[in-house]
Write an enzyme that holds these catalytic residues in place. Sequence first.
Site, PDB file in Angstrom:
ATOM      1  N   ASN A  17       0.865  -1.179   0.000  1.00 43.36           N
ATOM      2  CA  ASN A  17       0.000   0.000   0.000  1.00 43.36           C
ATOM      3  C   ASN A  17       0.902   1.230   0.000  1.00 43.36           C
ATOM      4  O   ASN A  17       1.472   1.585   1.034  1.00 43.36           O
ATOM      5  CB  ASN A  17      -0.892  -0.023   1.251  1.00 43.36           C
ATOM      6  CG  ASN A  17      -1.889   1.118   1.273  1.00 43.36           C
ATOM      7  OD1 ASN A  17      -1.872   1.989   0.408  1.00 43.36           O
ATOM      8  ND2 ASN A  17      -2.757   1.119   2.273  1.00 43.36           N
TER       9      ASN A  17
ATOM     10  N   ARG B  35      -2.311  -1.926  -3.657  1.00 43.88           N
ATOM     11  CA  ARG B  35      -3.579  -1.240  -3.440  1.00 43.88           C
ATOM     12  C   ARG B  35      -3.594   0.011  -4.319  1.00 43.88           C
ATOM     13  O   ARG B  35      -2.667   0.816  -4.274  1.00 43.88           O
ATOM     14  CB  ARG B  35      -3.685  -0.830  -1.979  1.00 43.88           C
ATOM     15  CG  ARG B  35      -4.984  -0.146  -1.693  1.00 43.88           C
ATOM     16  CD  ARG B  35      -5.048   0.323  -0.277  1.00 43.88           C
ATOM     17  NE  ARG B  35      -6.384   0.778  -0.002  1.00 43.88           N
ATOM     18  CZ  ARG B  35      -6.779   1.188   1.184  1.00 43.88           C
ATOM     19  NH1 ARG B  35      -5.947   1.161   2.188  1.00 43.88           N
ATOM     20  NH2 ARG B  35      -7.999   1.597   1.364  1.00 43.88           N
TER      21      ARG B  35
ATOM     22  N   HIS C 100     -12.966   1.922   0.004  1.00 41.31           N
ATOM     23  CA  HIS C 100     -12.778   0.882   1.023  1.00 41.31           C
ATOM     24  C   HIS C 100     -13.209  -0.488   0.486  1.00 41.31           C
ATOM     25  O   HIS C 100     -13.614  -1.370   1.250  1.00 41.31           O
ATOM     26  CB  HIS C 100     -13.615   1.142   2.295  1.00 41.31           C
ATOM     27  CG  HIS C 100     -13.159   2.286   3.128  1.00 41.31           C
ATOM     28  ND1 HIS C 100     -14.055   3.126   3.758  1.00 41.31           N
ATOM     29  CD2 HIS C 100     -11.925   2.724   3.462  1.00 41.31           C
ATOM     30  CE1 HIS C 100     -13.376   4.040   4.431  1.00 41.31           C
ATOM     31  NE2 HIS C 100     -12.082   3.828   4.274  1.00 41.31           N
TER      32      HIS C 100
ATOM     33  N   GLY D  30     -13.778   3.676  10.458  1.00 41.69           N
ATOM     34  CA  GLY D  30     -12.400   3.991  10.848  1.00 41.69           C
ATOM     35  C   GLY D  30     -12.283   5.496  10.966  1.00 41.69           C
ATOM     36  O   GLY D  30     -13.263   6.173  11.285  1.00 41.69           O
TER      37      GLY D  30
ATOM     38  N   ARG E  94     -13.723  14.256   8.148  1.00 47.30           N
ATOM     39  CA  ARG E  94     -14.499  14.600   6.944  1.00 47.30           C
ATOM     40  C   ARG E  94     -15.970  14.748   7.305  1.00 47.30           C
ATOM     41  O   ARG E  94     -16.485  14.006   8.141  1.00 47.30           O
ATOM     42  CB  ARG E  94     -14.365  13.511   5.876  1.00 47.30           C
ATOM     43  CG  ARG E  94     -12.982  13.363   5.335  1.00 47.30           C
ATOM     44  CD  ARG E  94     -13.015  12.417   4.144  1.00 47.30           C
ATOM     45  NE  ARG E  94     -11.718  11.838   3.926  1.00 47.30           N
ATOM     46  CZ  ARG E  94     -11.500  10.539   3.796  1.00 47.30           C
ATOM     47  NH1 ARG E  94     -12.498   9.672   3.832  1.00 47.30           N
ATOM     48  NH2 ARG E  94     -10.288  10.102   3.601  1.00 47.30           N
TER      49      ARG E  94
ATOM     50  N   GLU F 244      -7.504  -5.831   4.800  1.00 44.97           N
ATOM     51  CA  GLU F 244      -7.394  -5.457   3.389  1.00 44.97           C
ATOM     52  C   GLU F 244      -6.129  -6.054   2.772  1.00 44.97           C
ATOM     53  O   GLU F 244      -6.096  -6.391   1.599  1.00 44.97           O
ATOM     54  CB  GLU F 244      -7.354  -3.926   3.268  1.00 44.97           C
ATOM     55  CG  GLU F 244      -8.694  -3.293   3.610  1.00 44.97           C
ATOM     56  CD  GLU F 244      -8.597  -1.850   4.062  1.00 44.97           C
ATOM     57  OE1 GLU F 244      -7.981  -1.595   5.117  1.00 44.97           O
ATOM     58  OE2 GLU F 244      -9.134  -0.979   3.371  1.00 44.97           O
TER      59      GLU F 244
HETATM   60  P1  ADP Z   1      -8.017   4.633   8.879  1.00 46.45           P
HETATM   61  O1  ADP Z   1      -7.565   3.320   8.278  1.00 46.45           O
HETATM   62  O2  ADP Z   1      -9.206   5.245   8.211  1.00 46.45           O
HETATM   63  O3  ADP Z   1      -6.912   5.606   9.144  1.00 46.45           O
HETATM   64  P2  ADP Z   1      -8.606   3.048  11.259  1.00 46.45           P
HETATM   65  O4  ADP Z   1      -9.547   2.030  10.755  1.00 46.45           O
HETATM   66  O5  ADP Z   1      -7.232   2.620  11.633  1.00 46.45           O
HETATM   67  O6  ADP Z   1      -8.580   4.322  10.323  1.00 46.45           O
HETATM   68  O7  ADP Z   1      -9.293   3.734  12.541  1.00 46.45           O
HETATM   69  C1  ADP Z   1      -8.629   4.698  13.290  1.00 46.45           C
HETATM   70  C2  ADP Z   1      -9.626   5.307  14.267  1.00 46.45           C
HETATM   71  O8  ADP Z   1     -10.166   4.273  15.104  1.00 46.45           O
HETATM   72  C3  ADP Z   1      -9.000   6.291  15.235  1.00 46.45           C
HETATM   73  O9  ADP Z   1      -8.940   7.579  14.687  1.00 46.45           O
HETATM   74  C4  ADP Z   1      -9.977   6.229  16.413  1.00 46.45           C
HETATM   75  O10 ADP Z   1     -11.024   7.154  16.212  1.00 46.45           O
HETATM   76  C5  ADP Z   1     -10.557   4.833  16.351  1.00 46.45           C
HETATM   77  N1  ADP Z   1     -10.054   3.966  17.425  1.00 46.45           N
HETATM   78  C6  ADP Z   1      -8.954   3.210  17.426  1.00 46.45           C
HETATM   79  N2  ADP Z   1      -8.813   2.544  18.611  1.00 46.45           N
HETATM   80  C7  ADP Z   1      -9.873   2.908  19.370  1.00 46.45           C
HETATM   81  C8  ADP Z   1     -10.324   2.586  20.682  1.00 46.45           C
HETATM   82  N3  ADP Z   1      -9.649   1.750  21.474  1.00 46.45           N
HETATM   83  N4  ADP Z   1     -11.459   3.163  21.122  1.00 46.45           N
HETATM   84  C9  ADP Z   1     -12.151   4.008  20.339  1.00 46.45           C
HETATM   85  N5  ADP Z   1     -11.794   4.339  19.099  1.00 46.45           N
HETATM   86  C10 ADP Z   1     -10.676   3.810  18.603  1.00 46.45           C
END
Ligand code: ADP
Length: 393
Positions: free
Chosen positions: A7, A88, A177, A205, A236, A381
């Site tokens: 990726n 990706r 996604h 996420g 966003r 993924e």
């Molecule tokens: P992306 O791939 O879109 O960057 P992720 O799927 O890795 O995002 O998700 C990241 C988000 O998940 C963080 O910004 C947070 O809001 C949330 N997150 C991660 N761990 C926790 C947790 N233990 N409790 C609550 N929210 C969490």
Amino acid sequence: MKVLSVNAGSSSLKFQMYEMPEEKVLISGTFERIGLENSFYTIKINEDKIKKESNLSNHEVAVQILIRELLENQVIDNLDEIKAVGHRVVHGASKYASSVVITEEVIQDIKSFSDLAPLHNPANVMGICAFIEAIPNAIQVACFDTAFHQTMKEERFLYAVPYEWYTKYGIRKYGFHGMSHKYVSEYTRELLDKEFCNIIVCHLGNGGSISAVRDGRCIDTTMGFTPNAGIVMGSRSGDIDYSIIPYLMKKTGKSIDEIDQELNKKSGMLGLSGVSSDFRDIDAKIAEKDKQSIMAHYLYVNSIVGYIAKYYVELGGVDAICFTAGVGENAPHVRRMVIDRLNCLGIKVDRSKNDEIRFGKEGIISTEDSTVPCFVIPTNEEVMIARDAYSFI
Ligand code: ADP
């Protein structure tokens, strides 16, 4: 047989090497700040994590270091052991409905879709070119984030705008996604042991999207022409009334690019709460009874529930609802708030099971008498990319 899953972003490159078909991760890592000062990389092998400072002037250098690490750590003895590299790629436009072996034509196509994904497609091409040069004997495969959603019909992917906006400029809903929605929906179909079934996948996420999947095919999804549409996200906005943009431009004198940046980077949970885009920070504020953070939480849940309800009807009932990604996998209170709002459909959360399942665990979080089972399925993924790449060998 060894397969790499890659990726590549504009300043980062993440990889996993799999032994296939066992899907065993042999080594993984991330190169960060490529082309910037203080670049470094981390490698994970046999549970050991190693961080190294390194001058990563471009993607080619990162790939050379990656190969050196593979050889030094004896993951491979020579490059010919790597049979395929899956990449990706964010945007495949309307042309690519599945993963493809990369040819010169495919590279030109990915470049030509850069207008649709200016931050991602050019970086994806850099990654692809670096691996073609470094491992010329491996099959290189492009796995598009948009491909899974190409099964949507016109009446779902078109906007109610002049039809020629679509035919001339490609204005339509693409969805993103895709590798995650595909992975989670396929996994759930196996769990249900049903070939024909309706599944709603909530990928929550930092970015977030929901999809409606019938018999393994996506029929609708929340992200649109860009990943800015749909549910509220970390930073966003998700869906808004487009008229806000010209109104704000007139009122504030801000340029379209400035407002675009604010909708992308300063909106969503960050904009609403005024705290952070990260749920962990917002939760800490909620514990202090911060009103804005509490409101942001409700608004987030509302946006998810609205789409689940819409897809429940579009699908004509569902066999499973799945939660995945950072928030979906790790924030039981968000899942509980969402499922509680679905009680009118007979969908009920099992509070203790729900509280237990987080940090990479999978399982069912609904009660036995819930009309629809709800699952937490950690997304993967990377393995999806490795599987698609492997399928071409
Ligand atoms: P992306 O791939 O879109 O960057 P992720 O799927 O890795 O995002 O998700 C990241 C988000 O998940 C963080 O910004 C947070 O809001 C949330 N997150 C991660 N761990 C926790 C947790 N233990 N409790 C609550 N929210 C969490």
